[in-house]
Enzyme design. Structure first.
Site, PDB file in Angstrom:
ATOM      1  N   GLY A  45       0.748  -1.247  -0.166  1.00 19.12           N
ATOM      2  CA  GLY A  45       0.068   0.074  -0.194  1.00 19.12           C
ATOM      3  C   GLY A  45       0.761   1.282   0.211  1.00 19.12           C
ATOM      4  O   GLY A  45       1.834   1.154   0.567  1.00 19.12           O
ATOM      5  N   GLN A  50       3.589   9.811   0.441  1.00 25.38           N
ATOM      6  CA  GLN A  50       4.740   9.025   0.435  1.00 25.38           C
ATOM      7  C   GLN A  50       5.781   9.178  -0.683  1.00 25.38           C
ATOM      8  O   GLN A  50       7.010   8.641  -0.424  1.00 25.38           O
ATOM      9  CB  GLN A  50       4.398   7.425   0.794  1.00 25.38           C
ATOM     10  CG  GLN A  50       3.642   7.265   2.134  1.00 25.38           C
ATOM     11  CD  GLN A  50       3.306   5.931   2.448  1.00 25.38           C
ATOM     12  OE1 GLN A  50       2.387   5.360   1.876  1.00 25.38           O
ATOM     13  NE2 GLN A  50       4.096   5.058   2.950  1.00 25.38           N
ATOM     14  N   CYS A  95       5.408   0.158   7.397  1.00 26.17           N
ATOM     15  CA  CYS A  95       5.021   1.092   6.419  1.00 26.17           C
ATOM     16  C   CYS A  95       6.484   1.569   5.587  1.00 26.17           C
ATOM     17  O   CYS A  95       7.529   1.496   6.192  1.00 26.17           O
ATOM     18  CB  CYS A  95       4.564   2.380   7.224  1.00 26.17           C
ATOM     19  SG  CYS A  95       4.258   3.826   6.324  1.00 26.17           S
ATOM     20  N   LEU A  96       6.308   1.776   4.378  1.00 22.49           N
ATOM     21  CA  LEU A  96       7.643   1.988   3.667  1.00 22.49           C
ATOM     22  C   LEU A  96       8.212   3.510   4.139  1.00 22.49           C
ATOM     23  O   LEU A  96       9.276   3.576   3.930  1.00 22.49           O
ATOM     24  CB  LEU A  96       7.087   2.318   2.112  1.00 22.49           C
ATOM     25  CG  LEU A  96       6.762   0.833   1.370  1.00 22.49           C
ATOM     26  CD1 LEU A  96       6.329   1.056   0.046  1.00 22.49           C
ATOM     27  CD2 LEU A  96       8.306  -0.068   1.387  1.00 22.49           C
ATOM     28  N   HIS A 137      -4.863   2.326   7.438  1.00 24.13           N
ATOM     29  CA  HIS A 137      -3.476   2.953   7.365  1.00 24.13           C
ATOM     30  C   HIS A 137      -3.186   4.053   6.185  1.00 24.13           C
ATOM     31  O   HIS A 137      -2.555   4.930   6.472  1.00 24.13           O
ATOM     32  CB  HIS A 137      -2.588   1.626   7.017  1.00 24.13           C
ATOM     33  CG  HIS A 137      -1.164   1.840   7.326  1.00 24.13           C
ATOM     34  ND1 HIS A 137      -0.133   1.496   8.068  1.00 24.13           N
ATOM     35  CD2 HIS A 137      -0.357   2.681   6.176  1.00 24.13           C
ATOM     36  CE1 HIS A 137       1.092   1.827   7.821  1.00 24.13           C
ATOM     37  NE2 HIS A 137       1.060   2.566   6.618  1.00 24.13           N
ATOM     38  N   GLU A 138      -3.875   3.560   5.138  1.00 28.29           N
ATOM     39  CA  GLU A 138      -3.558   4.730   3.888  1.00 28.29           C
ATOM     40  C   GLU A 138      -4.231   5.850   4.148  1.00 28.29           C
ATOM     41  O   GLU A 138      -3.714   6.860   3.717  1.00 28.29           O
ATOM     42  CB  GLU A 138      -3.719   3.980   2.758  1.00 28.29           C
ATOM     43  CG  GLU A 138      -2.869   2.742   2.316  1.00 28.29           C
ATOM     44  CD  GLU A 138      -1.382   2.865   2.437  1.00 28.29           C
ATOM     45  OE1 GLU A 138      -0.896   4.045   2.289  1.00 28.29           O
ATOM     46  OE2 GLU A 138      -0.580   1.829   2.627  1.00 28.29           O
ATOM     47  N   HIS A 141      -2.511   8.134   6.255  1.00 27.78           N
ATOM     48  CA  HIS A 141      -1.426   9.036   5.616  1.00 27.78           C
ATOM     49  C   HIS A 141      -2.174  10.357   4.983  1.00 27.78           C
ATOM     50  O   HIS A 141      -1.440  11.557   4.969  1.00 27.78           O
ATOM     51  CB  HIS A 141      -0.893   8.267   4.563  1.00 27.78           C
ATOM     52  CG  HIS A 141       0.187   7.437   5.009  1.00 27.78           C
ATOM     53  ND1 HIS A 141       1.444   7.631   5.632  1.00 27.78           N
ATOM     54  CD2 HIS A 141       0.393   6.045   4.877  1.00 27.78           C
ATOM     55  CE1 HIS A 141       2.146   6.878   5.788  1.00 27.78           C
ATOM     56  NE2 HIS A 141       1.594   5.718   5.240  1.00 27.78           N
TER      57      HIS A 141
HETATM   58  C1  Y12 Z   1      -1.415  -3.913   6.550  1.00 30.96           C
HETATM   59  C2  Y12 Z   1      -0.433  -3.213   7.238  1.00 30.96           C
HETATM   60  C3  Y12 Z   1      -0.082  -2.094   6.830  1.00 30.96           C
HETATM   61  C4  Y12 Z   1      -0.212  -1.674   5.459  1.00 30.96           C
HETATM   62  C5  Y12 Z   1       0.247  -0.550   4.703  1.00 30.96           C
HETATM   63  C6  Y12 Z   1       1.158  -0.774   3.697  1.00 30.96           C
HETATM   64  N1  Y12 Z   1       2.485  -1.292   4.248  1.00 30.96           N
HETATM   65  C7  Y12 Z   1       3.592  -1.577   3.419  1.00 30.96           C
HETATM   66  O1  Y12 Z   1       3.374  -1.911   2.146  1.00 30.96           O
HETATM   67  C8  Y12 Z   1       4.845  -1.750   4.071  1.00 30.96           C
HETATM   68  C9  Y12 Z   1       6.022  -2.276   3.387  1.00 30.96           C
HETATM   69  C10 Y12 Z   1       7.111  -2.634   3.892  1.00 30.96           C
HETATM   70  C11 Y12 Z   1       8.277  -3.098   3.175  1.00 30.96           C
HETATM   71  C12 Y12 Z   1       9.457  -3.476   3.405  1.00 30.96           C
HETATM   72  O2  Y12 Z   1      10.426  -3.939   2.661  1.00 30.96           O
HETATM   73  C13 Y12 Z   1      10.605  -5.321   2.754  1.00 30.96           C
HETATM   74  O3  Y12 Z   1       9.950  -5.859   3.352  1.00 30.96           O
HETATM   75  C14 Y12 Z   1      11.658  -5.480   1.590  1.00 30.96           C
HETATM   76  C15 Y12 Z   1       9.842  -3.018   4.915  1.00 30.96           C
HETATM   77  O4  Y12 Z   1      10.907  -3.197   5.338  1.00 30.96           O
HETATM   78  C16 Y12 Z   1      12.100  -2.494   4.932  1.00 30.96           C
HETATM   79  O5  Y12 Z   1      12.050  -1.477   4.301  1.00 30.96           O
HETATM   80  C17 Y12 Z   1      13.437  -3.235   5.288  1.00 30.96           C
HETATM   81  C18 Y12 Z   1       8.751  -2.379   5.600  1.00 30.96           C
HETATM   82  C19 Y12 Z   1       7.374  -2.224   5.288  1.00 30.96           C
HETATM   83  C20 Y12 Z   1      -1.295  -2.446   4.703  1.00 30.96           C
HETATM   84  C21 Y12 Z   1      -1.742  -3.400   5.380  1.00 30.96           C
HETATM   85 CO    CO Z   2       2.156   3.744   5.437  1.00 31.63          CO
END
Ligand code: Y12
Ligand code: CO
Length: 178
Positions: A45, A50, A95-96, A137-138, A141
């Protein structure tokens, strides 16, 4: 085009994003770039702020039952409004914009949300499970909020301590390379 992700504690993440007024090519390019950026960074997401754009636009692309993240399941959400919520649930969120930190957050279990797609068509969706969490969550933001603001006082302190330590470590690594 992959855009740069705005990372905490950047002040832009506190901005209240403005409603989208034109469902034009510029919006379509933003949504396409957000998708490319989210996939490149392994996200599920992403909100426009962001990538530094203060507009009420977000995307969600959850993996299916087989664990595959397919573009056909992408949801593009413009100017969302939560109409109704029910219940409570807890999920370990990430969260990214807050990389490498995950923690439990409590949110509504079910939501009814109204939004527009990239062409300005109105949709009403009822969701539960991970989709309901992702929407909330989004949408946070768009209102200048991050999931870490929902942590308890003690957990937030722990987060800030870890974050400072990590920043120091990254700073010293950069110093060594130079
Ligand atoms: C449930 C909970 C939160 C959301 C919001 C969207 N969140 C994300 O897309 C999080 C992504 C994320 C990705 C990561 O990268 C890797 O895993 C390679 C990360 O870790 C690093 O950056 C190392 C952290 C978060 C939607 C639904
Ligand atoms: Co986020």
């Amino acid at each position: 085009m992959i855009r740069e992700i705005v990372v905490y504690p950047d002040k832009r993440l506190k901005q209240i994003s403005k409603p989208v007024e034109k469902f034009d090519e510029e919006l379509h390019k933003l949504l396409d770039d957000m998708y490319e950026t989210m996939i490149a960074k392994n996200g599920i997401g992403l909100a426009a702020i962001q990538v530094g754009v203060p507009l009420r636009a977000l995307i969600i692309n959850l993996p299916n039952e087989e664990g595959e993240q397919k573009k056909e399941d992408l949801i593009e959400v413009i100017n969302p409004k939560i109409l109704e919520t029910k219940g409570n649930t807890t999920y370990t969120e990430g969260c990214l914009s807050v990389p490498e930190y995950y923690d439990d957050v409590e949110r509504a279990e079910w939501i009814k949300v109204e939004f527009f797609d990239r062409f300005g068509n109105k949709k009403v969706v009822e969701s539960d499970g991970l989709l309901a969490i992702a929407f909330q969550h989004e949408i946070d933001h768009l209102n200048g909020h991050l999931f870490i603001e929902k942590l308890s006082f003690l957990k937030r302190k722990k987060f800030e301590k870890e974050w400072k330590k990590r920043r120091k470590e990254r700073g010293s690594k950069k110093g060594k390379v130079k």
